[in-house]
Design a protein around this motif. Structure first.
Motif, mmCIF file in Angstrom:
data_model
loop_
_atom_site.group_PDB
_atom_site.id
_atom_site.type_symbol
_atom_site.label_atom_id
_atom_site.label_comp_id
_atom_site.label_asym_id
_atom_site.label_seq_id
_atom_site.Cartn_x
_atom_site.Cartn_y
_atom_site.Cartn_z
ATOM 1 N N GLU A 1 -0.951 12.739 -2.989
ATOM 2 C CA GLU A 1 -0.153 11.594 -3.792
ATOM 3 C C GLU A 1 1.121 12.171 -4.137
ATOM 4 N N LYS A 2 2.005 11.177 -4.503
ATOM 5 C CA LYS A 2 3.424 11.599 -5.094
ATOM 6 C C LYS A 2 3.075 11.671 -6.655
ATOM 7 N N ALA A 3 3.737 12.645 -7.427
ATOM 8 C CA ALA A 3 3.509 12.603 -8.945
ATOM 9 C C ALA A 3 4.750 13.184 -9.582
ATOM 10 N N LYS A 4 5.039 12.960 -10.568
ATOM 11 C CA LYS A 4 6.286 13.164 -11.383
ATOM 12 C C LYS A 4 5.704 14.141 -12.810
ATOM 13 N N LEU A 5 6.003 15.238 -12.928
ATOM 14 C CA LEU A 5 5.574 16.040 -13.962
ATOM 15 C C LEU A 5 6.867 16.689 -14.942
ATOM 16 N N TYR A 6 6.762 16.397 -16.158
ATOM 17 C CA TYR A 6 7.797 16.907 -17.185
ATOM 18 C C TYR A 6 7.582 18.245 -17.248
ATOM 19 N N THR A 7 8.235 18.931 -17.248
ATOM 20 C CA THR A 7 8.028 20.583 -17.305
ATOM 21 C C THR A 7 8.773 21.326 -18.522
ATOM 22 N N HIS A 8 7.850 22.538 -18.859
ATOM 23 C CA HIS A 8 8.601 23.397 -19.718
ATOM 24 C C HIS A 8 8.385 24.703 -19.359
ATOM 25 N N PHE A 9 9.484 25.553 -19.176
ATOM 26 C CA PHE A 9 9.428 26.964 -18.539
ATOM 27 C C PHE A 9 9.317 27.573 -19.656
ATOM 28 N N HIS A 10 8.087 28.349 -20.016
ATOM 29 C CA HIS A 10 7.855 29.058 -21.205
ATOM 30 C C HIS A 10 8.002 30.428 -21.003
ATOM 31 N N VAL A 11 8.900 31.465 -21.793
ATOM 32 C CA VAL A 11 9.089 32.839 -21.431
ATOM 33 C C VAL A 11 8.562 33.476 -22.809
ATOM 34 N N ALA A 12 7.669 34.473 -22.648
ATOM 35 C CA ALA A 12 7.258 35.427 -23.765
ATOM 36 C C ALA A 12 7.333 36.700 -23.537
ATOM 37 N N GLU A 13 7.137 37.548 -24.359
ATOM 38 C CA GLU A 13 7.622 39.050 -24.456
ATOM 39 C C GLU A 13 7.117 39.763 -23.084
ATOM 40 N N TYR B 1 4.777 24.814 -17.217
ATOM 41 C CA TYR B 1 3.910 24.028 -17.708
ATOM 42 C C TYR B 1 4.165 22.529 -17.314
ATOM 43 N N GLY B 2 3.537 21.698 -16.683
ATOM 44 C CA GLY B 2 3.848 20.388 -16.463
ATOM 45 C C GLY B 2 3.045 19.289 -17.278
ATOM 46 N N PHE B 3 3.554 18.126 -17.478
ATOM 47 C CA PHE B 3 3.009 17.040 -18.130
ATOM 48 C C PHE B 3 3.051 15.597 -17.488
ATOM 49 N N GLY B 4 2.157 14.671 -17.717
ATOM 50 C CA GLY B 4 2.387 13.331 -17.244
ATOM 51 C C GLY B 4 3.334 12.599 -17.900
ATOM 52 N N SER B 5 3.936 12.909 -18.999
ATOM 53 C CA SER B 5 4.766 12.127 -19.819
ATOM 54 C C SER B 5 5.535 12.900 -20.593
ATOM 55 N N PRO B 6 6.787 12.418 -21.119
ATOM 56 C CA PRO B 6 7.680 13.190 -22.105
ATOM 57 C C PRO B 6 6.840 13.263 -23.494
ATOM 58 N N ALA B 7 6.108 12.360 -23.634
ATOM 59 C CA ALA B 7 5.439 12.341 -24.937
ATOM 60 C C ALA B 7 4.416 13.482 -25.178
ATOM 61 N N GLU B 8 3.826 13.714 -23.885
ATOM 62 C CA GLU B 8 2.693 14.756 -23.957
ATOM 63 C C GLU B 8 3.596 16.310 -23.864
ATOM 64 N N LEU B 9 4.703 16.112 -23.083
ATOM 65 C CA LEU B 9 5.396 17.447 -23.091
ATOM 66 C C LEU B 9 6.247 17.539 -24.603
ATOM 67 N N GLY B 10 6.468 16.686 -25.390
ATOM 68 C CA GLY B 10 6.850 16.844 -26.543
ATOM 69 C C GLY B 10 5.887 17.342 -27.606
#
Length: 201
Positions: free
Chosen positions: A42-54, A60-69
């Motif tokens: 099924e179709k989906a839209k995930l709000y994402t964050h690309f995390h860079v560590a040492e 990382y993907g989330f179903g809502s902007p609030a969860e991403l925040g």
């Protein structure tokens, strides 16, 4: 780097969703709440964050902007990494996380695997400090119990506004979202949830 991914769910695994966008599969680490809303094919839209560590990086993907925040706020707390943030957001929604910070509810945070009392206390302390600074910047102050005090607004309205500021929303966004919401009779968590739904539109 990426704001969101909009495509077809190719795979759903524990703590992981693969979104096919134009023939490219993006593997996103995610929460139980987001996974529960996804279905393979099924179709989906995930709000994402690309995390860079040492020594590592991840998407990382989330179903809502609030969860991403909420995720971004949690990994901004000293000692809280992406894995711990995902664990917390798998047992807490953005609104219950905000409520936990406001009320100082350590137990709600330690319900997440791998989250001990010290980390829970640090999350509450640092996010409540952020909330207090945001509250002061917007012209109201927090009482000792976490309730906001103002001559012009009810305590419940101000607590909701403070909770939304913890989630990263501006005072202007919060004021617009609260229009039409029954802040007098609804419980605090329902006010926060109603505002989040309006801001996600």
């Amino acid at each position: 780097m990426f704001y969101y991914l909009n495509g077809t769910v190719a795979e759903v695994q524990p703590n992981l969703a693969v979104i096919d966008c134009g023939g490219v599969g993006y593997a996103c680490a995610t929460t139980g709440h987001t996974l529960s809303g996804l279905k393979k094919g099924e179709k989906a839209k995930l709000y994402t964050h690309f995390h860079v560590a040492e020594n590592a990086f991840g998407l990382y993907g989330f179903g809502s902007p609030a969860e991403l925040g909420s995720f971004k706020l949690l990994i901004g707390v000293s000692g809280v990494g992406p894995k711990a943030a995902l664990a917390i957001l798998s047992v807490s929604t953005p609104e219950t996380l905000a409520m936990s910070v406001i009320t100082g509810d350590e137990k709600a945070l330690t319900a997440a695997p791998g989250i001990g009392k010290k980390i829970a206390q640090r999350i509450i302390l640092e996010l409540k400090d952020k909330m207090s600074k945001e509250s002061a910047a917007n012209g109201f102050a927090l009482g000792t119990g976490g309730a906001a005090v103002s001559a012009d607004f009810t305590s419940k309205t101000m607590e909701a506004a403070a909770a939304l500021s913890v989630l990263g929303y501006s005072s202007a966004e919060t004021a617009a979202a609260m229009k039409g919401v029954d802040t007098q009779s609804l419980p605090l968590e329902e006010i926060i949830r109603a505002c989040l739904k309006k801001m996600a539109r």
